[in-house]
Design a protein around this motif. Structure first.
Motif, PDB file in Angstrom:
ATOM      1  N   ASP A 133       0.829  -1.201   0.000  1.00  0.00           N
ATOM      2  CA  ASP A 133       0.000   0.000   0.000  1.00  0.00           C
ATOM      3  C   ASP A 133       0.864   1.252   0.000  1.00  0.00           C
ATOM      4  O   ASP A 133       1.976   1.255   0.551  1.00  0.00           O
ATOM      5  CB  ASP A 133      -0.906   0.022   1.236  1.00  0.00           C
ATOM      6  N   PRO A 134       0.382   2.350  -0.597  1.00  0.00           N
ATOM      7  CA  PRO A 134       1.135   3.607  -0.566  1.00  0.00           C
ATOM      8  C   PRO A 134       1.337   4.089   0.866  1.00  0.00           C
ATOM      9  O   PRO A 134       0.512   3.833   1.751  1.00  0.00           O
ATOM     10  CB  PRO A 134       0.242   4.577  -1.352  1.00  0.00           C
ATOM     11  N   LEU A 135       2.448   4.771   1.099  1.00  0.00           N
ATOM     12  CA  LEU A 135       2.718   5.323   2.422  1.00  0.00           C
ATOM     13  C   LEU A 135       1.797   6.501   2.697  1.00  0.00           C
ATOM     14  O   LEU A 135       1.418   7.255   1.790  1.00  0.00           O
ATOM     15  CB  LEU A 135       4.170   5.784   2.516  1.00  0.00           C
ATOM     16  N   THR A 136       1.439   6.659   3.960  1.00  0.00           N
ATOM     17  CA  THR A 136       0.689   7.837   4.372  1.00  0.00           C
ATOM     18  C   THR A 136       1.629   9.038   4.395  1.00  0.00           C
ATOM     19  O   THR A 136       2.858   8.876   4.344  1.00  0.00           O
ATOM     20  CB  THR A 136       0.093   7.633   5.772  1.00  0.00           C
ATOM     21  N   PRO A 137       1.095  10.276   4.473  1.00  0.00           N
ATOM     22  CA  PRO A 137       1.987  11.439   4.574  1.00  0.00           C
ATOM     23  C   PRO A 137       2.959  11.343   5.745  1.00  0.00           C
ATOM     24  O   PRO A 137       4.138  11.705   5.610  1.00  0.00           O
ATOM     25  CB  PRO A 137       1.006  12.607   4.752  1.00  0.00           C
ATOM     26  N   GLU A 138       2.504  10.842   6.895  1.00  0.00           N
ATOM     27  CA  GLU A 138       3.393  10.701   8.050  1.00  0.00           C
ATOM     28  C   GLU A 138       4.480   9.670   7.771  1.00  0.00           C
ATOM     29  O   GLU A 138       5.649   9.853   8.145  1.00  0.00           O
ATOM     30  CB  GLU A 138       2.583  10.289   9.291  1.00  0.00           C
ATOM     31  N   GLU A 139       4.109   8.596   7.086  1.00  0.00           N
ATOM     32  CA  GLU A 139       5.087   7.558   6.764  1.00  0.00           C
ATOM     33  C   GLU A 139       6.084   8.040   5.711  1.00  0.00           C
ATOM     34  O   GLU A 139       7.270   7.709   5.782  1.00  0.00           O
ATOM     35  CB  GLU A 139       4.361   6.292   6.296  1.00  0.00           C
ATOM     36  N   ARG A 140       5.613   8.834   4.747  1.00  0.00           N
ATOM     37  CA  ARG A 140       6.531   9.382   3.746  1.00  0.00           C
ATOM     38  C   ARG A 140       7.546  10.314   4.397  1.00  0.00           C
ATOM     39  O   ARG A 140       8.736  10.300   4.039  1.00  0.00           O
ATOM     40  CB  ARG A 140       5.754  10.138   2.659  1.00  0.00           C
ATOM     41  N   ALA A 141       7.076  11.122   5.364  1.00  0.00           N
ATOM     42  CA  ALA A 141       7.998  12.012   6.074  1.00  0.00           C
ATOM     43  C   ALA A 141       9.017  11.203   6.871  1.00  0.00           C
ATOM     44  O   ALA A 141      10.210  11.534   6.907  1.00  0.00           O
ATOM     45  CB  ALA A 141       7.222  12.942   6.999  1.00  0.00           C
ATOM     46  N   ALA A 142       8.560  10.133   7.509  1.00  0.00           N
ATOM     47  CA  ALA A 142       9.471   9.273   8.271  1.00  0.00           C
ATOM     48  C   ALA A 142      10.482   8.615   7.346  1.00  0.00           C
ATOM     49  O   ALA A 142      11.674   8.514   7.673  1.00  0.00           O
ATOM     50  CB  ALA A 142       8.677   8.216   9.036  1.00  0.00           C
ATOM     51  N   ARG A 143      10.043   8.189   6.168  1.00  0.00           N
ATOM     52  CA  ARG A 143      10.945   7.541   5.214  1.00  0.00           C
ATOM     53  C   ARG A 143      12.025   8.513   4.743  1.00  0.00           C
ATOM     54  O   ARG A 143      13.207   8.156   4.662  1.00  0.00           O
ATOM     55  CB  ARG A 143      10.164   7.021   4.013  1.00  0.00           C
ATOM     56  N   SER A 144      11.611   9.742   4.445  1.00  0.00           N
ATOM     57  CA  SER A 144      12.571  10.734   3.993  1.00  0.00           C
ATOM     58  C   SER A 144      13.620  11.004   5.066  1.00  0.00           C
ATOM     59  O   SER A 144      14.810  11.101   4.784  1.00  0.00           O
ATOM     60  CB  SER A 144      11.847  12.028   3.624  1.00  0.00           C
ATOM     61  N   GLY A 145      13.159  11.112   6.302  1.00  0.00           N
ATOM     62  CA  GLY A 145      14.104  11.351   7.392  1.00  0.00           C
ATOM     63  C   GLY A 145      15.078  10.211   7.578  1.00  0.00           C
ATOM     64  O   GLY A 145      16.281  10.427   7.755  1.00  0.00           O
ATOM     65  N   LEU A 146      14.589   8.974   7.491  1.00  0.00           N
ATOM     66  CA  LEU A 146      15.464   7.812   7.649  1.00  0.00           C
ATOM     67  C   LEU A 146      16.464   7.714   6.505  1.00  0.00           C
ATOM     68  O   LEU A 146      17.644   7.429   6.711  1.00  0.00           O
ATOM     69  CB  LEU A 146      14.625   6.535   7.720  1.00  0.00           C
ATOM     70  N   ALA A 147      15.987   7.961   5.278  1.00  0.00           N
ATOM     71  CA  ALA A 147      16.872   7.851   4.117  1.00  0.00           C
ATOM     72  C   ALA A 147      17.978   8.884   4.154  1.00  0.00           C
ATOM     73  O   ALA A 147      19.077   8.650   3.635  1.00  0.00           O
ATOM     74  CB  ALA A 147      16.059   7.996   2.836  1.00  0.00           C
ATOM     75  N   ASN A 148      17.715  10.026   4.773  1.00  0.00           N
ATOM     76  CA  ASN A 148      18.704  11.095   4.808  1.00  0.00           C
ATOM     77  C   ASN A 148      19.660  11.000   5.999  1.00  0.00           C
ATOM     78  O   ASN A 148      20.641  11.735   6.054  1.00  0.00           O
ATOM     79  CB  ASN A 148      18.006  12.459   4.845  1.00  0.00           C
TER      80      ASN A 148
END
Length: 319
Positions: A298-313
């Motif tokens: 399933d697509p990530l929620t906005p909160e999950e997308r923000a968490a993913r960006s933070g982890l990737a960086n």
């Protein structure tokens, strides 16, 4: 825009356009040399001809092989070899590090010690390990075996090993180097003092695969080598983080990750005094949740997308 700004913009654009299976020119080289890719295996001049991004892929021991090569100061494991792939049935012992970072040692009893942390890097650690191992079978007892040039075509570790998990034994230091050698005047033991002093206390968790607790000065960490596809793992970690399910203990924190040998290694900061034993149960619970989450499409929620960006960086250093 000034020249330096244009250069930085081009470099950033180049890195952002890479896929998970590609490496940006300014990113660390996946070979583990510590150099940028453009100055190592990505170089047209002086770079190795072949770079295998995930050299131990397909082996059940992949994550522990990576951990012993990149993270663990002092550890050993017996290697089970296919009888049809090696000359004889002598004992082979895999070691994280050997004296002088030797690729292999042939002991006086004929036992072969194969080192993972070595100074050469020709682009395919699996092929290099296999080449060193086969050379060691032909060497005399007491010999040190290594590579002085790329090994060329030939079998890889996957072709020689029985495909089973490693029975890793983590040591407090490097005393195992001389455990079966007489040392009447104590000179050998004295030579170990510096090596042992540089070995950070480390323990392998028993409840999950390839997760290693370590104490580095005033800090404790858990560094966990995970075999999943990078994108799927980042999504799963983002879902876990957004839901508050990534804490190992109270006040622990998933601080980031690093990429090595084609896989991601998440890193947790731990309160001083945590130790390895306290991590067993929560690590097993996280492993179970991650195994389920990597299968979610399933697509990530906005909160999950923000968490993913933070982890990737949040890229952390290996040591």
């Amino acid at each position: 825009m000034g020249k330096r700004s244009r250069d930085r913009a081009r470099a950033a654009a180049t890195e952002s356009e890479t896929t998970p299976d590609e490496v940006g020119p300014r990113q660390p080289c996946p070979c583990g040399s510590g150099r940028r890719y453009k100055n190592c295996h990505g170089s047209e001049r002086g770079g190795a001809a072949v770079l295998v991004r995930r050299p131990f892929e397909g082996l059940r021991a992949e994550c522990d092989l990576i951990a012993l090569r990149e993270l663990v100061p002092a550890a050993t494991a017996p290697l089970a070899l296919r009888p049809d792939a090696v000359p004889d049935d002598r004992t082979v012992r895999l070691c994280s590090l050997l004296p002088a970072a030797a690729p292999a040692l042939v002991r006086e009893d004929g036992t072969i010690w194969l080192g993972l942390q070595v100074q050469h890097s020709f682009g395919d650690p699996s092929r290099e390990l296999a080449a060193v191992l086969l050379q060691a079978y032909d060497a005399e007892p007491g010999a040190l075996v290594g590579l002085t040039e790329a090994p060329g075509d030939g079998p890889r570790l996957q072709d020689l090993l029985v495909d089973e998990p490693l029975a890793v034994e983590v040591h407090d230091g490097f005393d195992f180097w001389i455990s079966d050698v007489e040392d009447p005047d104590g000179s050998l033991a004295a030579s170990l003092e510096q090596a042992n002093g540089a070995a950070s206390p480390t323990a392998r968790l028993l409840s999950v695969d390839a997760a290693y607790w370590t104490s580095v000065g005033p800090k404790e960490h858990l560094r966990w080598v995970m075999p999943y596809d990078e994108d799927r793992l980042l999504d799963a970690l983002a879902r876990l983080h957004a839901g508050g399910g990534d804490r190992l203990t109270e006040d622990s924190r998933l601080v980031g990750m690093f990429r090595t040998h084609g896989v991601l290694v998440p890193v947790w900061d731990l309160p001083v005094g945590t130790g390895a034993e306290a991590l067993e149960e929560p690590a097993a619970a996280i492993a179970e949740r991650l195994a389920a989450l990597v299968e979610v499409g399933d697509p990530l929620t906005p909160e999950e997308r923000a968490a993913r960006s933070g982890l990737a960086n949040r890229q952390v250093t290996i040591r």
